[in-house]
Structures are given as structure tokens and as C-alpha cells.
Design a protein around this motif. Structure first.
Motif, PDB file in Angstrom:
ATOM      1  N   CYS A  14       8.030  -9.587   3.008  1.00 70.14           N
ATOM      2  CA  CYS A  14       6.959  -9.213   2.074  1.00 70.14           C
ATOM      3  C   CYS A  14       6.961  -7.722   1.818  1.00 70.14           C
ATOM      4  O   CYS A  14       6.816  -7.278   0.674  1.00 70.14           O
ATOM      5  CB  CYS A  14       5.600  -9.647   2.616  1.00 70.14           C
ATOM      6  SG  CYS A  14       5.324 -11.418   2.556  1.00 70.14           S
ATOM      7  N   LYS A  58      -0.419  -7.237  -9.017  1.00 67.03           N
ATOM      8  CA  LYS A  58      -0.420  -7.038  -7.565  1.00 67.03           C
ATOM      9  C   LYS A  58      -1.178  -8.155  -6.872  1.00 67.03           C
ATOM     10  O   LYS A  58      -0.726  -8.705  -5.869  1.00 67.03           O
ATOM     11  CB  LYS A  58      -1.070  -5.692  -7.203  1.00 67.03           C
ATOM     12  CG  LYS A  58      -0.232  -4.486  -7.485  1.00 67.03           C
ATOM     13  CD  LYS A  58      -0.955  -3.267  -6.924  1.00 67.03           C
ATOM     14  CE  LYS A  58      -1.157  -2.237  -7.992  1.00 67.03           C
ATOM     15  NZ  LYS A  58      -1.879  -1.059  -7.539  1.00 67.03           N
ATOM     16  N   GLU A  76       7.781  -7.098  -2.128  1.00 68.03           N
ATOM     17  CA  GLU A  76       6.525  -7.135  -2.881  1.00 68.03           C
ATOM     18  C   GLU A  76       6.554  -6.206  -4.096  1.00 68.03           C
ATOM     19  O   GLU A  76       6.162  -6.601  -5.195  1.00 68.03           O
ATOM     20  CB  GLU A  76       5.356  -6.777  -1.967  1.00 68.03           C
ATOM     21  CG  GLU A  76       4.004  -6.993  -2.611  1.00 68.03           C
ATOM     22  CD  GLU A  76       2.864  -6.763  -1.645  1.00 68.03           C
ATOM     23  OE1 GLU A  76       1.712  -6.832  -2.112  1.00 68.03           O
ATOM     24  OE2 GLU A  76       3.106  -6.504  -0.449  1.00 68.03           O
ATOM     25  N   LYS A 105       0.416 -10.887  -4.284  1.00 66.89           N
ATOM     26  CA  LYS A 105      -0.161 -10.967  -2.940  1.00 66.89           C
ATOM     27  C   LYS A 105      -0.672 -12.382  -2.667  1.00 66.89           C
ATOM     28  O   LYS A 105      -0.480 -12.920  -1.582  1.00 66.89           O
ATOM     29  CB  LYS A 105      -1.278  -9.949  -2.778  1.00 66.89           C
ATOM     30  CG  LYS A 105      -1.785  -9.837  -1.367  1.00 66.89           C
ATOM     31  CD  LYS A 105      -2.610  -8.588  -1.213  1.00 66.89           C
ATOM     32  CE  LYS A 105      -3.013  -8.354   0.207  1.00 66.89           C
ATOM     33  NZ  LYS A 105      -1.941  -7.936   1.066  1.00 66.89           N
ATOM     34  N   HIS A 118       1.531  -4.329   2.069  1.00 67.00           N
ATOM     35  CA  HIS A 118       1.651  -5.378   3.083  1.00 67.00           C
ATOM     36  C   HIS A 118       1.948  -4.762   4.453  1.00 67.00           C
ATOM     37  O   HIS A 118       2.843  -3.945   4.588  1.00 67.00           O
ATOM     38  CB  HIS A 118       2.749  -6.374   2.703  1.00 67.00           C
ATOM     39  CG  HIS A 118       2.675  -7.624   3.492  1.00 67.00           C
ATOM     40  ND1 HIS A 118       1.910  -8.678   3.111  1.00 67.00           N
ATOM     41  CD2 HIS A 118       3.241  -7.982   4.661  1.00 67.00           C
ATOM     42  CE1 HIS A 118       2.010  -9.640   3.993  1.00 67.00           C
ATOM     43  NE2 HIS A 118       2.823  -9.241   4.954  1.00 67.00           N
TER      44      HIS A 118
END
Length: 146
Positions: free
Chosen positions: A74, A95, A78, A99, A45
């Protein structure tokens, strides 16, 4: 079992506790040095270029701050979200799902701004401005910030 007051009064036990504390600290320190957290590397990100200076700007717009802190969050979470996701999905699928969820949360649906006067004890008047950013209004109550 000893009570804290008893330990404080009894010098022998006090000495034993101090020795145990030192021994535990000595054992944990090398373990902490050997056990370094693995660096997570699958988060990609990026903060948009137009928002990169928000953290150092003298007087950034509120909406820009909301967007900047969303993207910063994020970046921070993440990897952990992908790691903690349960299921038999592959790492790539996890992932993509994380996302997708983060991008679903990204758009700010509403920003509410309110200004009201406040009279201080000194007799001075001050204009107070408050904000609320609302995300994901498809679920109520909406998630937001101050």
C-alpha cells in the motif's frame, strides 16, 4: 537498413554506430539528471506498530508477514494508483477512493495451512508446510499468495 551481421563486418558502420551510441548516451544523461521524478506526497498509509518488526524478525508468523507485506505494498503503490485514476474527481476524492479500495482488500478472509511429509533421495524425511492467504472471497477465484 543494416543487419547486425553486416554491421559487425563493416568497420566504417561499426565506428558510426559506436559514435551514435556515445552521442545518445551523452544527451540522455543530462536529461535524466534534470528530469527527476516528482516526489509523490499524498500517500499517508502507515504500517501498524505491531507489524513494524516483521521485516527483521527471525521467525515471524505467516499471518503477520501477510499483513506486513500488504501494508508495505500500500505504501509503495498508493500514490501511483491515485495518479493513474481517471475521471474528473478531485484529488481528495481520488485519494479517498483508493484508500477505501485498499482497506476493502486488507482483511484476510482465510489462511490455509497444509503440512505433508517428503522423502528425500537420501532417505531422509522432511515435513513441508505450505500456506495460502485468501483475500476478497466475494470474487472468485480469490486473490491470494503463497
Amino acid at each position: 537498413m543494416y543487419h547486425l551481421k553486416t554491421i559487425a563486418k563493416n568497420a566504417t558502420i561499426k565506428q558510426e554506430v559506436a559514435t551514435l551510441v556515445k552521442a545518445v548516451a551523452a544527451v540522455q544523461q543530462p536529461m535524466a539528471m534534470n528530469q527527476q521524478q516528482p516526489k509523490r506526497t499524498y500517500a499517508e498509509h502507515q504500517i501498524p506498530e505491531r507489524l513494524k518488526d516483521v521485516s527483521t524478525a527471525a521467525n515471524p508468523r505467516f499471518f503477520d508477514m501477510v499483513e506486513y507485506f500488504f501494508h508495505r505494498a500500500c505504501q509503495i503503490c498508493e500514490d501511483k494508483l491515485v495518479e493513474d485514476m481517471k475521471g474528473r474527481a478531485s484529488m481528495d476524492e481520488k485519494k479517498k477512493k483508493v484508500k477505501g479500495i485498499l482497506m476493502l482488500m486488507q482483511p484476510c478472509d482465510h489462511i490455509i495451512e497444509i503440512a505433508f511429509p517428503l522423502r528425500r533421495d537420501s532417505g531422509d524425511y522432511e515435513m513441508i508446510t505450505g500456506y495460502r492467504a485468501q483475500h476478497c472471497t466475494h470474487r472468485t477465484p480469490t486473490k491470494g499468495g503463497k
